[in-house]
Write a protein that holds these residues in place. Structure first.
Motif, PDB file in Angstrom:
ATOM      1  N   CYS A   4      91.038 -37.636  67.557  1.00  0.00           N
ATOM      2  CA  CYS A   4      92.101 -38.127  68.427  1.00  0.00           C
ATOM      3  C   CYS A   4      93.364 -38.285  67.590  1.00  0.00           C
ATOM      4  O   CYS A   4      93.316 -38.773  66.466  1.00  0.00           O
ATOM      5  N   LYS A   5      94.473 -37.906  68.141  1.00  0.00           N
ATOM      6  CA  LYS A   5      95.730 -37.999  67.399  1.00  0.00           C
ATOM      7  C   LYS A   5      96.398 -39.361  67.553  1.00  0.00           C
ATOM      8  O   LYS A   5      97.401 -39.631  66.927  1.00  0.00           O
ATOM      9  N   LEU A   6      95.817 -40.240  68.397  1.00  0.00           N
ATOM     10  CA  LEU A   6      96.369 -41.579  68.579  1.00  0.00           C
ATOM     11  C   LEU A   6      95.750 -42.552  67.587  1.00  0.00           C
ATOM     12  O   LEU A   6      94.547 -42.535  67.357  1.00  0.00           O
ATOM     13  N   ASP A   7      96.577 -43.403  67.021  1.00  0.00           N
ATOM     14  CA  ASP A   7      96.075 -44.483  66.193  1.00  0.00           C
ATOM     15  C   ASP A   7      95.929 -45.712  67.076  1.00  0.00           C
ATOM     16  O   ASP A   7      96.857 -46.098  67.784  1.00  0.00           O
ATOM     17  N   HIS A   8      94.752 -46.308  67.033  1.00  0.00           N
ATOM     18  CA  HIS A   8      94.475 -47.482  67.860  1.00  0.00           C
ATOM     19  C   HIS A   8      94.656 -48.740  67.028  1.00  0.00           C
ATOM     20  O   HIS A   8      94.224 -48.801  65.879  1.00  0.00           O
ATOM     21  N   THR A   9      95.294 -49.725  67.611  1.00  0.00           N
ATOM     22  CA  THR A   9      95.515 -50.998  66.922  1.00  0.00           C
ATOM     23  C   THR A   9      94.243 -51.832  66.981  1.00  0.00           C
ATOM     24  O   THR A   9      93.325 -51.556  67.757  1.00  0.00           O
ATOM     25  N   SER A  10      94.207 -52.883  66.175  1.00  0.00           N
ATOM     26  CA  SER A  10      93.066 -53.790  66.227  1.00  0.00           C
ATOM     27  C   SER A  10      92.977 -54.437  67.614  1.00  0.00           C
ATOM     28  O   SER A  10      91.879 -54.690  68.117  1.00  0.00           O
ATOM     29  N   GLU A  11      94.124 -54.660  68.249  1.00  0.00           N
ATOM     30  CA  GLU A  11      94.125 -55.218  69.604  1.00  0.00           C
ATOM     31  C   GLU A  11      93.508 -54.244  70.608  1.00  0.00           C
ATOM     32  O   GLU A  11      92.756 -54.653  71.493  1.00  0.00           O
ATOM     33  N   ASP A  12      93.819 -52.949  70.463  1.00  0.00           N
ATOM     34  CA  ASP A  12      93.213 -51.925  71.322  1.00  0.00           C
ATOM     35  C   ASP A  12      91.693 -51.944  71.177  1.00  0.00           C
ATOM     36  O   ASP A  12      90.963 -51.878  72.157  1.00  0.00           O
ATOM     37  N   VAL A  13      91.250 -52.005  69.928  1.00  0.00           N
ATOM     38  CA  VAL A  13      89.814 -51.978  69.647  1.00  0.00           C
ATOM     39  C   VAL A  13      89.144 -53.233  70.194  1.00  0.00           C
ATOM     40  O   VAL A  13      88.072 -53.162  70.792  1.00  0.00           O
ATOM     41  N   GLN A  14      89.776 -54.368  70.019  1.00  0.00           N
ATOM     42  CA  GLN A  14      89.208 -55.608  70.524  1.00  0.00           C
ATOM     43  C   GLN A  14      89.099 -55.580  72.056  1.00  0.00           C
ATOM     44  O   GLN A  14      88.083 -55.988  72.619  1.00  0.00           O
ATOM     45  N   LYS A  15      90.120 -55.090  72.723  1.00  0.00           N
ATOM     46  CA  LYS A  15      90.082 -54.995  74.188  1.00  0.00           C
ATOM     47  C   LYS A  15      88.977 -54.048  74.650  1.00  0.00           C
ATOM     48  O   LYS A  15      88.259 -54.330  75.613  1.00  0.00           O
ATOM     49  N   LYS A  16      88.843 -52.927  73.965  1.00  0.00           N
ATOM     50  CA  LYS A  16      87.781 -51.974  74.316  1.00  0.00           C
ATOM     51  C   LYS A  16      86.415 -52.614  74.080  1.00  0.00           C
ATOM     52  O   LYS A  16      85.498 -52.485  74.904  1.00  0.00           O
ATOM     53  N   TYR A  17      86.274 -53.336  72.981  1.00  0.00           N
ATOM     54  CA  TYR A  17      85.021 -54.042  72.689  1.00  0.00           C
ATOM     55  C   TYR A  17      84.701 -55.037  73.808  1.00  0.00           C
ATOM     56  O   TYR A  17      83.564 -55.114  74.280  1.00  0.00           O
ATOM     57  N   GLU A  18      85.692 -55.784  74.242  1.00  0.00           N
ATOM     58  CA  GLU A  18      85.474 -56.802  75.270  1.00  0.00           C
ATOM     59  C   GLU A  18      84.993 -56.187  76.580  1.00  0.00           C
ATOM     60  O   GLU A  18      84.206 -56.801  77.294  1.00  0.00           O
ATOM     61  N   THR A  19      85.427 -54.976  76.888  1.00  0.00           N
ATOM     62  CA  THR A  19      84.982 -54.337  78.129  1.00  0.00           C
ATOM     63  C   THR A  19      83.560 -53.788  78.030  1.00  0.00           C
ATOM     64  O   THR A  19      82.921 -53.562  79.053  1.00  0.00           O
ATOM     65  N   GLN A  20      83.091 -53.579  76.811  1.00  0.00           N
ATOM     66  CA  GLN A  20      81.771 -52.960  76.623  1.00  0.00           C
ATOM     67  C   GLN A  20      80.743 -53.898  75.976  1.00  0.00           C
ATOM     68  O   GLN A  20      79.560 -53.565  75.906  1.00  0.00           O
ATOM     69  N   SER A  21      81.161 -55.042  75.507  1.00  0.00           N
ATOM     70  CA  SER A  21      80.291 -55.905  74.696  1.00  0.00           C
ATOM     71  C   SER A  21      78.999 -56.307  75.394  1.00  0.00           C
ATOM     72  O   SER A  21      77.969 -56.446  74.739  1.00  0.00           O
ATOM     73  N   HIS A  22      79.042 -56.466  76.697  1.00  0.00           N
ATOM     74  CA  HIS A  22      77.838 -56.879  77.417  1.00  0.00           C
ATOM     75  C   HIS A  22      76.724 -55.837  77.343  1.00  0.00           C
ATOM     76  O   HIS A  22      75.562 -56.148  77.578  1.00  0.00           O
ATOM     77  N   LEU A  23      77.049 -54.616  76.964  1.00  0.00           N
ATOM     78  CA  LEU A  23      76.062 -53.545  76.855  1.00  0.00           C
ATOM     79  C   LEU A  23      75.590 -53.315  75.420  1.00  0.00           C
ATOM     80  O   LEU A  23      74.599 -52.615  75.209  1.00  0.00           O
ATOM     81  N   LEU A  24      76.291 -53.875  74.460  1.00  0.00           N
ATOM     82  CA  LEU A  24      76.000 -53.613  73.046  1.00  0.00           C
ATOM     83  C   LEU A  24      74.819 -54.443  72.540  1.00  0.00           C
ATOM     84  O   LEU A  24      74.604 -55.568  72.992  1.00  0.00           O
ATOM     85  N   PRO A  25      74.089 -53.911  71.563  1.00  0.00           N
ATOM     86  CA  PRO A  25      73.002 -54.681  70.952  1.00  0.00           C
ATOM     87  C   PRO A  25      73.547 -55.917  70.232  1.00  0.00           C
ATOM     88  O   PRO A  25      74.701 -55.946  69.792  1.00  0.00           O
ATOM     89  N   SER A  26      72.709 -56.918  70.079  1.00  0.00           N
ATOM     90  CA  SER A  26      73.144 -58.190  69.492  1.00  0.00           C
ATOM     91  C   SER A  26      73.661 -58.034  68.066  1.00  0.00           C
ATOM     92  O   SER A  26      74.612 -58.714  67.691  1.00  0.00           O
ATOM     93  N   ASN A  27      73.085 -57.134  67.262  1.00  0.00           N
ATOM     94  CA  ASN A  27      73.552 -56.992  65.875  1.00  0.00           C
ATOM     95  C   ASN A  27      75.004 -56.524  65.821  1.00  0.00           C
ATOM     96  O   ASN A  27      75.752 -56.909  64.933  1.00  0.00           O
ATOM     97  N   ILE A  28      75.422 -55.735  66.787  1.00  0.00           N
ATOM     98  CA  ILE A  28      76.814 -55.277  66.830  1.00  0.00           C
ATOM     99  C   ILE A  28      77.715 -56.403  67.340  1.00  0.00           C
ATOM    100  O   ILE A  28      78.779 -56.662  66.782  1.00  0.00           O
ATOM    101  N   ARG A  29      77.283 -57.080  68.378  1.00  0.00           N
ATOM    102  CA  ARG A  29      78.075 -58.196  68.923  1.00  0.00           C
ATOM    103  C   ARG A  29      78.255 -59.292  67.876  1.00  0.00           C
ATOM    104  O   ARG A  29      79.325 -59.898  67.779  1.00  0.00           O
ATOM    105  N   GLU A  30      77.233 -59.554  67.083  1.00  0.00           N
ATOM    106  CA  GLU A  30      77.290 -60.634  66.091  1.00  0.00           C
ATOM    107  C   GLU A  30      78.215 -60.323  64.921  1.00  0.00           C
ATOM    108  O   GLU A  30      78.720 -61.223  64.272  1.00  0.00           O
ATOM    109  N   THR A  31      78.448 -59.064  64.634  1.00  0.00           N
ATOM    110  CA  THR A  31      79.256 -58.700  63.466  1.00  0.00           C
ATOM    111  C   THR A  31      80.654 -58.193  63.801  1.00  0.00           C
ATOM    112  O   THR A  31      81.495 -58.081  62.910  1.00  0.00           O
ATOM    113  N   PHE A  32      80.907 -57.893  65.062  1.00  0.00           N
ATOM    114  CA  PHE A  32      82.152 -57.223  65.422  1.00  0.00           C
ATOM    115  C   PHE A  32      83.402 -58.017  65.037  1.00  0.00           C
ATOM    116  O   PHE A  32      84.304 -57.484  64.386  1.00  0.00           O
TER     117      PHE A  32
END
Length: 82
Positions: A4-32
């Motif tokens: 991808c030619k777009l650079d994503h900010t930490s805020e972009d990544v955090q927002k994307k994480y928040e929309t998907q976190s309920h589906l992620l395994p606990s080890n990922i949620r605990e360390t993100f």
């Protein structure tokens, strides 16, 4: 993942994480948030964003692959102490 030619900010990544976190395994949620607080590189931010993108729409097999990639990225800095 595709390049991808777009650079994503930490805020972009955090927002994307928040929309998907309920589906992620606990080890990922605990360390993100710790990982995000350790100032990941731009490349890491972009990789994590794309691993989370459309996570809710992929097959269980693809989720397993992405979970492994996410865990490797999220745990890498923790292990190296960066």
């Amino acid at each position: 993942m595709g390049i991808c030619k777009l650079d994503h900010t930490s805020e972009d990544v955090q927002k994307k994480y928040e929309t998907q976190s309920h589906l992620l395994p606990s080890n990922i949620r605990e360390t993100f948030m710790d990982w995000l607080g350790r100032n990941p590189t731009q490349l890491e931010l972009n990789e994590v964003f794309h691993l989370l993108k459309k996570y809710d729409l992929i097959t269980d097999e693809e989720r397993g692959k992405r979970d492994l990639e996410l865990a490797q990225i999220l745990l890498k800095k923790e292990e190296t102490g960066r």
